[in-house]
Design a protein around this motif. Structure first.
Motif, PDB file in Angstrom:
ATOM      1  N   ALA A   1      15.981  66.598 -16.735  1.00  0.00           N
ATOM      2  CA  ALA A   1      15.625  64.837 -16.386  1.00  0.00           C
ATOM      3  C   ALA A   1      14.291  64.569 -17.364  1.00  0.00           C
ATOM      4  N   ASP A   2      13.526  65.726 -17.533  1.00  0.00           N
ATOM      5  CA  ASP A   2      12.204  65.162 -18.950  1.00  0.00           C
ATOM      6  C   ASP A   2      13.091  64.861 -19.679  1.00  0.00           C
ATOM      7  N   PHE A   3      13.819  65.366 -20.519  1.00  0.00           N
ATOM      8  CA  PHE A   3      14.488  65.656 -21.716  1.00  0.00           C
ATOM      9  C   PHE A   3      15.209  63.802 -21.451  1.00  0.00           C
ATOM     10  N   LYS A   4      15.696  63.512 -20.610  1.00  0.00           N
ATOM     11  CA  LYS A   4      17.021  62.444 -20.141  1.00  0.00           C
ATOM     12  C   LYS A   4      15.931  61.248 -20.451  1.00  0.00           C
ATOM     13  N   LYS A   5      14.793  61.448 -19.605  1.00  0.00           N
ATOM     14  CA  LYS A   5      13.743  60.274 -19.891  1.00  0.00           C
ATOM     15  C   LYS A   5      12.889  59.952 -21.032  1.00  0.00           C
ATOM     16  N   ALA A   6      13.069  60.765 -21.909  1.00  0.00           N
ATOM     17  CA  ALA A   6      12.357  60.575 -23.032  1.00  0.00           C
ATOM     18  C   ALA A   6      13.468  60.504 -23.790  1.00  0.00           C
ATOM     19  N   GLN A   7      14.493  60.648 -23.857  1.00  0.00           N
ATOM     20  CA  GLN A   7      15.695  60.699 -24.873  1.00  0.00           C
ATOM     21  C   GLN A   7      15.715  58.743 -24.555  1.00  0.00           C
ATOM     22  N   SER A   8      15.663  58.048 -23.209  1.00  0.00           N
ATOM     23  CA  SER A   8      15.648  56.891 -23.354  1.00  0.00           C
ATOM     24  C   SER A   8      14.557  56.532 -23.849  1.00  0.00           C
ATOM     25  N   VAL A   9      13.308  56.600 -23.728  1.00  0.00           N
ATOM     26  CA  VAL A   9      12.767  55.558 -24.426  1.00  0.00           C
ATOM     27  C   VAL A   9      13.068  55.594 -25.880  1.00  0.00           C
ATOM     28  N   ILE A  10      12.712  57.305 -26.389  1.00  0.00           N
ATOM     29  CA  ILE A  10      13.037  57.667 -28.184  1.00  0.00           C
ATOM     30  C   ILE A  10      14.380  56.259 -28.672  1.00  0.00           C
ATOM     31  N   GLU A  11      15.156  56.514 -27.730  1.00  0.00           N
ATOM     32  CA  GLU A  11      16.657  55.049 -28.620  1.00  0.00           C
ATOM     33  C   GLU A  11      15.942  53.380 -28.098  1.00  0.00           C
ATOM     34  N   ILE A  12      14.926  53.574 -28.233  1.00  0.00           N
ATOM     35  CA  ILE A  12      14.279  52.255 -27.996  1.00  0.00           C
ATOM     36  C   ILE A  12      13.244  51.812 -29.152  1.00  0.00           C
ATOM     37  N   MET A  13      12.836  53.168 -28.976  1.00  0.00           N
ATOM     38  CA  MET A  13      12.165  52.456 -30.298  1.00  0.00           C
ATOM     39  C   MET A  13      12.338  53.423 -31.172  1.00  0.00           C
ATOM     40  N   GLY A  14      13.227  54.997 -31.210  1.00  0.00           N
ATOM     41  CA  GLY A  14      12.997  55.302 -32.857  1.00  0.00           C
ATOM     42  C   GLY A  14      14.834  54.047 -33.469  1.00  0.00           C
ATOM     43  N   GLN A  15      14.850  54.964 -34.483  1.00  0.00           N
ATOM     44  CA  GLN A  15      16.346  54.346 -34.727  1.00  0.00           C
ATOM     45  C   GLN A  15      17.143  55.847 -34.954  1.00  0.00           C
ATOM     46  N   SER A  16      18.589  54.830 -35.313  1.00  0.00           N
ATOM     47  CA  SER A  16      19.488  56.032 -35.338  1.00  0.00           C
ATOM     48  C   SER A  16      19.713  57.482 -34.156  1.00  0.00           C
ATOM     49  N   PHE A  17      19.097  57.315 -33.365  1.00  0.00           N
ATOM     50  CA  PHE A  17      18.580  57.984 -32.248  1.00  0.00           C
ATOM     51  C   PHE A  17      20.478  59.561 -32.067  1.00  0.00           C
ATOM     52  N   LYS A  18      19.838  60.396 -32.413  1.00  0.00           N
ATOM     53  CA  LYS A  18      21.120  61.767 -32.335  1.00  0.00           C
ATOM     54  C   LYS A  18      20.726  63.010 -31.675  1.00  0.00           C
TER      55      LYS A  18
ATOM     56  N   GLU B   1      29.586  72.498 -22.182  1.00  0.00           N
ATOM     57  CA  GLU B   1      29.699  72.387 -20.653  1.00  0.00           C
ATOM     58  C   GLU B   1      28.929  73.282 -19.717  1.00  0.00           C
ATOM     59  N   ILE B   2      27.202  73.395 -20.533  1.00  0.00           N
ATOM     60  CA  ILE B   2      26.784  74.244 -19.576  1.00  0.00           C
ATOM     61  C   ILE B   2      25.900  74.456 -18.480  1.00  0.00           C
ATOM     62  N   PRO B   3      26.056  73.378 -17.376  1.00  0.00           N
ATOM     63  CA  PRO B   3      25.171  72.875 -16.013  1.00  0.00           C
ATOM     64  C   PRO B   3      23.391  72.567 -16.533  1.00  0.00           C
ATOM     65  N   GLU B   4      23.602  71.700 -16.584  1.00  0.00           N
ATOM     66  CA  GLU B   4      22.321  70.769 -16.686  1.00  0.00           C
ATOM     67  C   GLU B   4      21.250  71.512 -16.166  1.00  0.00           C
ATOM     68  N   ASN B   5      20.871  72.246 -15.159  1.00  0.00           N
ATOM     69  CA  ASN B   5      19.829  73.030 -15.279  1.00  0.00           C
ATOM     70  C   ASN B   5      20.075  74.336 -15.583  1.00  0.00           C
ATOM     71  N   GLU B   6      20.808  74.951 -16.836  1.00  0.00           N
ATOM     72  CA  GLU B   6      20.438  75.378 -17.557  1.00  0.00           C
ATOM     73  C   GLU B   6      20.280  75.236 -19.268  1.00  0.00           C
ATOM     74  N   ILE B   7      20.428  74.305 -19.593  1.00  0.00           N
ATOM     75  CA  ILE B   7      19.567  73.697 -20.489  1.00  0.00           C
ATOM     76  C   ILE B   7      18.316  73.390 -20.752  1.00  0.00           C
ATOM     77  N   ASN B   8      17.602  74.004 -21.277  1.00  0.00           N
ATOM     78  CA  ASN B   8      15.856  73.809 -21.224  1.00  0.00           C
ATOM     79  C   ASN B   8      15.764  73.379 -22.878  1.00  0.00           C
ATOM     80  N   LYS B   9      16.550  73.011 -23.919  1.00  0.00           N
ATOM     81  CA  LYS B   9      16.089  73.207 -25.262  1.00  0.00           C
ATOM     82  C   LYS B   9      17.032  72.242 -26.011  1.00  0.00           C
TER      83      LYS B   9
END
Lengths: 275, 275
Positions: A248-265, A185-193
């Motif tokens: 936010a950049d990571f979340k954006k990539a995630q939403s695209v890859i979830e559509i294109m890739g399979q079994s994204f986790k 539960e670390i704050p979003e602004n501290e997540i960078n990997k």
């Protein structure tokens, strides 16, 4: 709150060193013989977190540990790097001439083989752990036996160091994950990997397409590892680590890859330990 | 002409099985204790080819073997897949109740741990090889001791199989490389797979750019593995395998990647064993 941590190996092992360095306060340690036991302990709620080696600069990824995290739905909540240095240690008062046998983990013996060429009177014997041999030497007062282990192990079990950093490749950095049952539960602004997993076909360009999305979303790739999916020919799972400046950049990539890739986790979102 | 082949392990080991299956004629075998010795034997000209495991579907890449091939400028001239099945074997006339200890390679013991939970009277002991234990049981006529090894080992050392395929994950495919000092001379029109290595920065998109070139040149990626370059932060080496229909497509991609990537190197051009 993390009070109890499961590690592979005994106190003085490199997993124990990670616990000491990563957490501000010392934790209660559950010593496990195998990584399976580490995960069992976590799943049974006997500990609040576990520490698992993920890769090292000599041998590469430790795929079985990725599989354990993936298969049991665990979460990587942090990472930590340790420069693994191997040291030869014995009961106080002994010299290298007195040592007949040295026990250690097969990987440690392999990495230190060159050093022992100068001492042909010493027999190298494989054992299941590094620090545990140090513990045994102390508890059973074993004369003429050496262990290859960490400085921490020598300190805990009160052994003398006969030679420091005896491995052939001097830089031996190992990356460890701090793993929990639930996401951190670390704050979003501290997540960078983040560590992610997805599947893609052998088809021409399918991986490149996904990496292009990551690049477009300003993600940097720090690790990629393909693994054939058992029983599914031409299909691959990819374990990928990315770093980013904005969550936010990571979340954006995630939403695209979830559509294109399979079994994204997502295996974990955490703070990059290497800056 | 290949007359003599170096393998890791003794006859009956999975490396020996690869030699028997890959070559049409049986070869003279040099048994080596370690992969370092296998490579030394090849470099010294004691053998014409060597066999080295590269990856398996459970544990992933065997990076140290890639490093040996890369560092010594060796060439992969062929590949072969073996479904590694572990079998429990003993001297004829013994039953599982008579077995007190089972010796094998740590990885084999790990993969068969579940099976032995039914037999708590059996102690599992780590050893350096699978087939060598079978050899020892025969030569020293060891009663009450079991080996975990290949059916071939049971055949060579005339042991009885007490249980077949005792590993937990039933499909355990391992990929082996046939390695020589010089590149192979198979005709270009028979080459449809290559193992390459290149370096790229951590920089956003640098790997995606190279994979795009491969995709544009109609190469299919069957394996990718990043490895941090020791002492060079943020720089990565990538070991990549590609398949292709036309050799000219591969050469075209090579000439582009040589300009874009750094330290581009072909580890081998050969025939895809999986079609």
């Amino acid at each position: 709150m993390i009070n109890t941590v499961a590690i592979q190996g005994v106190k003085g092992s490199f997993h124990h060193i990670v616990s000491e360095q990563f957490f501000e306060q010392p934790k209660d340690i559950i010593e496990c013989e195998t990584f399976d036991e580490v995960v069992d302990s976590l799943l049974a709620g006997q500990c609040d977190a576990a520490i698992m080696a993920l890769e090292n600069s000599i041998a590469g990824s430790i795929i079985p540990n990725y599989a354990l995290i993936d298969n049991h739905g665990l979460h990587i909540v942090g990472e930590h790097y340790v420069d693994v240095q191997h040291n030869l240690m014995v009961l106080p008062g002994q010299e290298i001439e007195n040592i007949k046998e040295v026990y250690s983990h097969p990987m440690a013996l392999l990495q230190c083989k060159e050093f022992f060429k100068k001492y042909p009177h010493i027999k190298l014997v494989e054992d299941k752990d590094t620090a545990e041999v140090a513990q045994r030497i102390r508890e059973q007062n074993l004369q003429g036996i050496g262990a290859i282990a960490s400085l921490k192990a020598a300190e805990i079990f009160n052994l003398d160091i006969l030679a420091k950093s005896i491995q052939t490749i001097k830089s031996n950095e190992t990356r460890f994950a701090i793993v929990k049952r639930k996401n951190s539960e670390i704050p979003e602004n501290e997540i960078n990997k983040a560590s992610i997993k997805f599947e893609a076909d052998h088809k021409r360009g399918s991986l490149a397409t996904i990496l292009n999305v990551m690049s477009d979303c300003k993600l940097n790739l720090t690790k990629i590892q393909s693994l054939p999916i058992i029983d599914t020919p031409w299909k691959y799972a990819f374990f990928v680590d990315v770093t980013f400046a904005a969550y936010a950049d990571f979340k954006k990539a995630q939403s695209v890859i979830e559509i294109m890739g399979q079994s994204f986790k997502i295996l974990g979102e955490y703070k990059n330990a290497k800056l």
